[in-house]
Design an enzyme around this catalytic site. Structure first.
Site, mmCIF file in Angstrom:
data_model
loop_
_atom_site.group_PDB
_atom_site.id
_atom_site.type_symbol
_atom_site.label_atom_id
_atom_site.label_comp_id
_atom_site.label_asym_id
_atom_site.label_seq_id
_atom_site.Cartn_x
_atom_site.Cartn_y
_atom_site.Cartn_z
ATOM 1 N N TYR A 153 -6.417 0.964 3.455
ATOM 2 C CA TYR A 153 -6.126 -0.229 2.639
ATOM 3 C C TYR A 153 -4.611 -0.384 2.434
ATOM 4 O O TYR A 153 -4.048 -1.477 2.615
ATOM 5 C CB TYR A 153 -6.851 -0.087 1.298
ATOM 6 C CG TYR A 153 -6.706 -1.256 0.367
ATOM 7 C CD1 TYR A 153 -7.435 -2.425 0.572
ATOM 8 C CD2 TYR A 153 -5.858 -1.196 -0.741
ATOM 9 C CE1 TYR A 153 -7.319 -3.506 -0.312
ATOM 10 C CE2 TYR A 153 -5.736 -2.255 -1.623
ATOM 11 C CZ TYR A 153 -6.471 -3.408 -1.400
ATOM 12 O OH TYR A 153 -6.350 -4.479 -2.261
ATOM 13 N N LYS A 157 -2.127 -3.413 3.662
ATOM 14 C CA LYS A 157 -1.360 -4.221 2.701
ATOM 15 C C LYS A 157 0.149 -4.088 2.949
ATOM 16 O O LYS A 157 0.906 -5.046 2.750
ATOM 17 C CB LYS A 157 -1.716 -3.810 1.265
ATOM 18 C CG LYS A 157 -3.177 -4.114 0.891
ATOM 19 C CD LYS A 157 -3.477 -5.590 1.012
ATOM 20 C CE LYS A 157 -4.867 -5.971 0.551
ATOM 21 N NZ LYS A 157 -5.145 -7.398 0.686
HETATM 22 P P1 NAP Z 1 -13.449 -9.534 -4.286
HETATM 23 O O1 NAP Z 1 -13.780 -9.914 -5.667
HETATM 24 O O2 NAP Z 1 -14.158 -8.403 -3.632
HETATM 25 O O3 NAP Z 1 -13.605 -10.853 -3.361
HETATM 26 C C1 NAP Z 1 -13.329 -10.779 -1.984
HETATM 27 C C2 NAP Z 1 -13.554 -12.133 -1.362
HETATM 28 O O4 NAP Z 1 -13.265 -12.025 0.034
HETATM 29 C C3 NAP Z 1 -14.994 -12.608 -1.468
HETATM 30 O O5 NAP Z 1 -15.006 -14.013 -1.524
HETATM 31 C C4 NAP Z 1 -15.601 -12.129 -0.144
HETATM 32 O O6 NAP Z 1 -16.755 -12.894 0.171
HETATM 33 C C5 NAP Z 1 -14.427 -12.384 0.803
HETATM 34 N N1 NAP Z 1 -14.433 -11.560 2.018
HETATM 35 C C6 NAP Z 1 -14.508 -10.223 2.120
HETATM 36 N N2 NAP Z 1 -14.514 -9.860 3.409
HETATM 37 C C7 NAP Z 1 -14.444 -11.002 4.134
HETATM 38 C C8 NAP Z 1 -14.424 -11.285 5.525
HETATM 39 N N3 NAP Z 1 -14.492 -10.312 6.444
HETATM 40 N N4 NAP Z 1 -14.356 -12.577 5.914
HETATM 41 C C9 NAP Z 1 -14.312 -13.582 5.008
HETATM 42 N N5 NAP Z 1 -14.307 -13.377 3.677
HETATM 43 C C10 NAP Z 1 -14.381 -12.088 3.247
HETATM 44 O O7 NAP Z 1 -11.906 -9.186 -4.121
HETATM 45 P P2 NAP Z 1 -10.643 -9.577 -5.038
HETATM 46 O O8 NAP Z 1 -10.435 -8.498 -6.004
HETATM 47 O O9 NAP Z 1 -10.732 -10.978 -5.477
HETATM 48 O O10 NAP Z 1 -9.473 -9.441 -3.949
HETATM 49 C C11 NAP Z 1 -8.942 -10.535 -3.241
HETATM 50 C C12 NAP Z 1 -7.711 -10.061 -2.486
HETATM 51 O O11 NAP Z 1 -6.771 -9.525 -3.415
HETATM 52 C C13 NAP Z 1 -7.993 -8.955 -1.477
HETATM 53 O O12 NAP Z 1 -7.185 -9.117 -0.344
HETATM 54 C C14 NAP Z 1 -7.586 -7.713 -2.226
HETATM 55 O O13 NAP Z 1 -7.222 -6.669 -1.356
HETATM 56 C C15 NAP Z 1 -6.407 -8.233 -3.014
HETATM 57 N N6 NAP Z 1 -6.084 -7.424 -4.177
HETATM 58 C C16 NAP Z 1 -6.991 -7.242 -5.174
HETATM 59 C C17 NAP Z 1 -6.648 -6.449 -6.257
HETATM 60 C C18 NAP Z 1 -7.604 -6.202 -7.394
HETATM 61 O O14 NAP Z 1 -7.277 -5.373 -8.241
HETATM 62 N N7 NAP Z 1 -8.735 -6.875 -7.478
HETATM 63 C C19 NAP Z 1 -5.394 -5.837 -6.299
HETATM 64 C C20 NAP Z 1 -4.505 -6.053 -5.271
HETATM 65 C C21 NAP Z 1 -4.852 -6.848 -4.210
HETATM 66 P P3 NAP Z 1 -17.921 -12.305 1.153
HETATM 67 O O15 NAP Z 1 -18.218 -10.929 0.697
HETATM 68 O O16 NAP Z 1 -19.060 -13.274 1.027
HETATM 69 O O17 NAP Z 1 -17.330 -12.353 2.525
#
Ligand code: NAP
Length: 245
Positions: A153, A157
């Site tokens: 991961y 990133k």
């Molecule tokens: P989340 O709640 O798990 O949501 C992920 C979203 O991405 C869902 O809509 C999921 O829908 C979609 N997704 C996953 N794999 C996919 C694929 N192969 N193709 C198309 N869509 C896909 O995640 P989040 O926390 O909102 O995170 C969003 C972004 O922010 C990510 O890149 C994550 O790494 C980054 N981020 C998050 C955090 C945190 O603390 N939450 C911190 C730093 C960075 P489906 O499962 O239906 O595909």
């Protein structure tokens, strides 16, 4: 603020992507949303339409080149342009390096990093012709400081940060800006999995003393997508409660 603009947000069915898509729509953008499963995605599209904007929901796995091609074809056939690309879709497959399986490495790198390369490459042509574009990559504080158990991961990133800066340099003369947002720990399904002890330890490392909300990230994306950020490119905007200062 974004009236007449078309945004494409990957991973927009829940979490940060969903709130980002709705925030851009609230500010006037028509929005293409994608995710692998259709159910929540169509709800988001309806919410965008309820705001008076046009929406297009496309089920796509961004780790698959054919799905990306189909997504772009539909987006361009419907709207004829894409002004704002938010590479947000992301997954984790955590494990210590010595036990990490090849498929856990590949699926995380393909979903989190290769997808951003494929979408940026295709839309760079469109945005260059338009002489306007905003590419915003959702990276992570983990890409800057690392995290045990997240070699795959963190590498994906950190890769996004290198991609951001290189593409920013390539496209600057075409009036296309390319930036990243590096969220810290944001309350979504991705972080729901944290146990009580891990959460407690984590909070002690966040100067602001709390987890972030999806809105915190969405507003950073909105700024980078807006005309207010027209002179900002190749940057990583930390939205992490002070974790990486
Ligand atoms: P989340 O709640 O798990 O949501 C992920 C979203 O991405 C869902 O809509 C999921 O829908 C979609 N997704 C996953 N794999 C996919 C694929 N192969 N193709 C198309 N869509 C896909 O995640 P989040 O926390 O909102 O995170 C969003 C972004 O922010 C990510 O890149 C994550 O790494 C980054 N981020 C998050 C955090 C945190 O603390 N939450 C911190 C730093 C960075 P489906 O499962 O239906 O595909």
């Amino acid at each position: 603020m974004l009236t007449g603009k078309v945004a494409l947000v990957t991973g927009a069915s829940r979490g940060i992507g969903r709130v980002t898509a709705l925030t851009l729509a609230e500010q006037g953008a028509d929005v293409v949303v994608c995710a692998r499963s259709a159910e929540l995605l169509t709800e988001v599209a309806s919410q965008i339409e309820a705001l008076g904007r046009r929406a297009l929901a496309v089920t796509a796995d961004v780790a698959k080149t054919a799905d990306i091609e189909n997504l772009l074809e539909k987006a361009l056939a419907t709207f004829g342009r894409v002004d704002i690309l938010v590479n947000n879709a992301g997954i984790t497959r955590d494990g210590l390096l010595m036990r990490m399986k090849d498929e856990d490495w590949d699926s995380v790198l393909d979903t989190n990093l290769k997808s951003a390369f494929l979408l940026s490459r295709a839309l760079a042509k469109v945005m260059s012709k338009q002489r306007y574009g905003r590419i915003i990559n959702i990276s992570s504080v983990v890409g800057e400081i690392g995290n045990p158990g997240q070699a795959n991961y963190a590498a994906s990133k950190a890769g996004l940060l290198g991609l951001t800066k290189s593409v920013a340099r390539e496209l600057a003369r075409r009036n296309v800006t390319v930036n990243a947002v590096t969220p810290g720990f944001i309350e979504t399904e991705m972080t729901d999995a944290l146990g009580e002890n891990a959460r407690h330890e984590l909070l002690s490392k966040i100067p602001l003393g709390r987890l972030g909300q999806a809105e915190d990230v969405a507003h950073a994306v909105l700024y980078l997508a807006s005309d207010h950020a027209g002179y900002v490119t190749g940057q990583a905007l930390g939205v992490n409660g002070g974790m990486s200062m």
